[in-house]
Write a protein that holds these residues in place. Structure first.
Motif, short mmCIF file in Angstrom:
data_model
loop_
_atom_site.label_atom_id
_atom_site.label_comp_id
_atom_site.label_asym_id
_atom_site.label_seq_id
_atom_site.Cartn_x
_atom_site.Cartn_y
_atom_site.Cartn_z
N MET A 82 -8.25 -11.17 8.14
CA MET A 82 -6.47 -11.13 8.46
C MET A 82 -5.76 -11.04 6.92
O MET A 82 -5.69 -11.29 5.78
CB MET A 82 -6.26 -12.21 8.99
N PRO A 83 -5.41 -9.90 7.00
CA PRO A 83 -4.35 -9.05 5.93
C PRO A 83 -3.60 -10.78 5.50
O PRO A 83 -2.50 -11.19 6.00
CB PRO A 83 -2.84 -8.70 6.26
N GLU A 84 -2.94 -10.34 4.18
CA GLU A 84 -2.47 -11.94 3.54
C GLU A 84 -1.00 -11.12 2.83
O GLU A 84 -0.39 -11.55 2.15
CB GLU A 84 -3.02 -12.06 2.05
N PHE A 85 -0.64 -9.77 3.11
CA PHE A 85 0.65 -8.96 3.08
C PHE A 85 0.93 -8.46 3.88
O PHE A 85 0.21 -7.74 4.35
CB PHE A 85 0.73 -8.88 1.32
N LEU A 86 2.20 -7.79 3.11
CA LEU A 86 2.78 -6.28 4.12
C LEU A 86 3.30 -5.86 2.43
O LEU A 86 3.17 -6.44 1.99
CB LEU A 86 3.09 -6.47 4.53
N THR A 87 3.46 -3.92 3.33
CA THR A 87 4.24 -3.55 1.73
C THR A 87 5.49 -3.36 2.32
O THR A 87 5.69 -2.39 3.87
CB THR A 87 3.08 -2.40 1.29
N LEU A 88 6.57 -2.59 2.01
CA LEU A 88 7.94 -2.88 1.90
C LEU A 88 8.51 -2.46 1.16
O LEU A 88 8.66 -3.13 -0.14
CB LEU A 88 8.33 -4.11 2.65
N ASN A 89 9.34 -1.05 1.64
CA ASN A 89 9.41 -0.22 0.38
C ASN A 89 8.74 -0.15 -0.93
O ASN A 89 9.22 -0.59 -2.27
CB ASN A 89 10.67 -0.53 0.22
N HIS A 90 7.43 0.14 -0.81
CA HIS A 90 6.87 -0.20 -1.68
C HIS A 90 6.10 -1.30 -2.16
O HIS A 90 5.83 -0.89 -3.40
CB HIS A 90 6.47 1.43 -2.39
N GLN A 91 6.66 -2.01 -1.76
CA GLN A 91 6.13 -3.35 -2.85
C GLN A 91 5.63 -4.77 -1.82
O GLN A 91 5.70 -4.43 -0.29
CB GLN A 91 8.11 -4.21 -2.92
N LYS A 92 4.77 -5.03 -2.55
CA LYS A 92 4.01 -6.53 -1.55
C LYS A 92 4.57 -7.46 -1.64
O LYS A 92 5.16 -7.94 -2.69
CB LYS A 92 2.16 -6.16 -2.55
N PHE A 93 4.15 -8.05 -0.36
CA PHE A 93 5.13 -8.93 0.12
C PHE A 93 4.05 -10.36 1.12
O PHE A 93 3.96 -9.60 1.59
CB PHE A 93 6.51 -9.16 0.85
N TYR A 94 3.83 -10.70 -0.06
CA TYR A 94 2.24 -11.68 0.39
C TYR A 94 2.88 -12.24 1.68
O TYR A 94 3.97 -13.41 1.13
CB TYR A 94 1.71 -13.37 -0.84
N TYR A 95 2.46 -13.25 2.73
CA TYR A 95 2.98 -13.75 3.83
C TYR A 95 3.13 -14.90 3.51
O TYR A 95 4.44 -15.65 3.63
CB TYR A 95 1.95 -13.92 4.75
N ASN A 96 2.50 -16.11 2.72
CA ASN A 96 2.90 -17.42 2.03
C ASN A 96 4.38 -17.80 1.48
O ASN A 96 5.53 -18.16 1.53
CB ASN A 96 2.01 -17.93 0.72
N GLN A 102 -2.53 -4.54 8.61
CA GLN A 102 -1.89 -4.02 7.27
C GLN A 102 -0.66 -3.52 7.96
O GLN A 102 -1.01 -2.33 7.68
CB GLN A 102 -3.76 -3.86 7.09
N MET A 103 0.20 -3.93 8.03
CA MET A 103 1.05 -3.06 7.71
C MET A 103 1.64 -2.69 6.41
O MET A 103 2.37 -3.09 5.40
CB MET A 103 2.28 -4.53 7.97
N THR A 104 2.34 -1.70 7.33
CA THR A 104 3.42 -1.03 5.49
C THR A 104 4.70 -0.33 6.17
O THR A 104 4.87 0.32 7.43
CB THR A 104 2.55 0.44 5.50
N ILE A 105 6.17 -0.88 5.53
CA ILE A 105 7.23 -0.25 5.99
C ILE A 105 7.95 -0.08 5.33
O ILE A 105 7.54 0.08 3.90
CB ILE A 105 7.71 -1.46 6.22
N VAL A 106 8.75 1.54 6.00
CA VAL A 106 9.53 1.73 5.29
C VAL A 106 11.01 2.13 5.91
O VAL A 106 10.99 2.16 7.10
CB VAL A 106 9.04 3.72 4.74
N PRO A 107 11.95 1.84 5.26
CA PRO A 107 13.21 2.97 6.46
C PRO A 107 13.25 3.56 7.30
O PRO A 107 12.35 4.81 6.91
CB PRO A 107 15.06 2.61 5.59
#
Length: 365
Positions: free
Chosen positions: A1-15, A112-117
């Protein structure tokens, strides 16, 4: 399972998201709102207030349960054969239901999520394009992607692409048909927690009907409008204003909206049927613009069918050619009695055509 997502090219860990550690950062409003939803989901919140997209009226808040949203995500994952570890590209506005459900699918299916505006061209964020297994797009976005040199290859690398939020035009559907990857038009609404049916529009296996998702039931009411029951409706029948033809117990062909029937001289004209014919003749005449068909008050007919094009002007000769071509496929009552041009349509907050406000522009000219 993924441990982080990427939002605006920055990693954010689920914890860190669940503990809301991101609040210590100076984030833009969009990133903050997206992470706030993610934190609520990771912290097992049971109810969420989600905003509708405004397709058929003013955007409004609606309360959805966690169980409804989980069921929707699982149904989509099963229908599209998505697997844990698949990559997901999220470029829809997460302030509205379609974007929110992409986040939920990511969490529930282990993507594994990658999010952009949100933007008209979501691939503008990279010089070298990363590939993804799954994405959801609005028609404007997939059209922009297809215009890029490497856009077709990017789409063809996906396991599944869903397109919704607005109708796919005739011209755009012709472009999508050449893609090898599975691209689907979606049918659904906020009340069904986004789509409950898919129609493949790419490749040799493209379809003219919608296939319902697993665990969905459908039927028609007395008006021939679609009724739906599924886990996402809490197993209650909900009635739509969508006129359909049931082609099988688990398939239907969408005909148009009941509330878009134009009563012209006692003859009922379905606006979407006229729009479909108009889309083809505009494509043949190489006229590229947004448009819609509506009924305007008429002393003798009650309502007359008119076409509204988003153009500054249209030559009289071109108008005549369009109307002549329409007469070959439509009845006299269905052929628009007038073509109106407006330089810019009124829009909803989610950039969809606001037909009522646009029609008011015509009546006040």
């Amino acid at each position: 399972m993924p441990e982080f997502l990427t939002l605006n090219h920055q990693k954010f860990y689920y914890n860190d998201i669940s503990s809301r550690a991101y609040l210590k950062q100076n984030l833009d409003e969009y990133s903050l709102a997206t992470l706030n939803f993610c934190a609520g989901w990771l912290n097992e919140e049971s109810n969420f207030i989600i905003h509708t997209s405004g397709s058929t009226g003013t955007p409004k808040p609606i309360k959805l349960t966690r169980a409804q949203m989980q069921a929707s995500a699982q149904m989509t994952g099963q229908a599209l054969q998505l697997s844990t570890g698949d990559s997901s590209f999220i470029c829809l506005n997460t302030a509205y239901i379609a974007g929110v459900m992409m986040l939920v699918r990511g969490f529930e299916l282990g993507l594994q999520m990658t999010i952009v505006p949100p933007s008209s061209n979501p691939l503008q964020h990279w010089t070298t394009l990363p590939l993804f297994d799954f994405t959801a797009l609005v028609p404007l976005q997939i059209q922009a992607i297809l215009q890029q040199d490497d856009g077709k290859a990017w789409l063809d690398a996906a396991k599944a692409v869903i397109v919704g939020g607005a109708p796919v035009s005739y011209a755009l559907e012709q472009q999508i048909k050449v893609l090898a990857s599975p691209v689907y038009a979606t049918y659904g609404m906020t009340e069904t927690v986004t789509h409950i049916a898919l129609r493949r529009i790419s490749g040799v296996n493209n379809q003219d009907h919608y296939q319902i998702l697993p665990r969905v039931e459908i039927r028609q009411d007395a008006r021939q409008c679609l009724e739906i029951k599924s886990p996402t409706t809490l197993h209650r029948w909900i009635t739509t204003n969508d006129l359909v033809e049931l082609t099988a117990t688990d398939q239907f062909r969408w005909l148009g909206r009941f509330d878009r029937v134009i009563n012209s001289g006692g003859v009922k004209v379905q606006a979407e049927k006229v729009e479909k014919a108009l889309a083809q003749v505009l494509h043949q005449q190489q006229v590229v613009c947004r448009f819609f068909v509506a009924g305007l008050p008429h002393d003798r007919l009650g309502e007359q069918v008119v076409a509204i094009l988003e153009l500054s002007n249209l030559q009289d000769s071109t108008q005549a050619q369009l109307l002549t071509a329409l007469k070959e496929t439509l009845s006299n009552y269905e052929v628009p009695k007038a073509i109106h041009c407006i330089a810019q349509f009124a829009e909803t907050p989610t950039a969809k055509i606001d037909r009522l406000k646009t029609l008011r522009q015509i009546s006040t000219r």
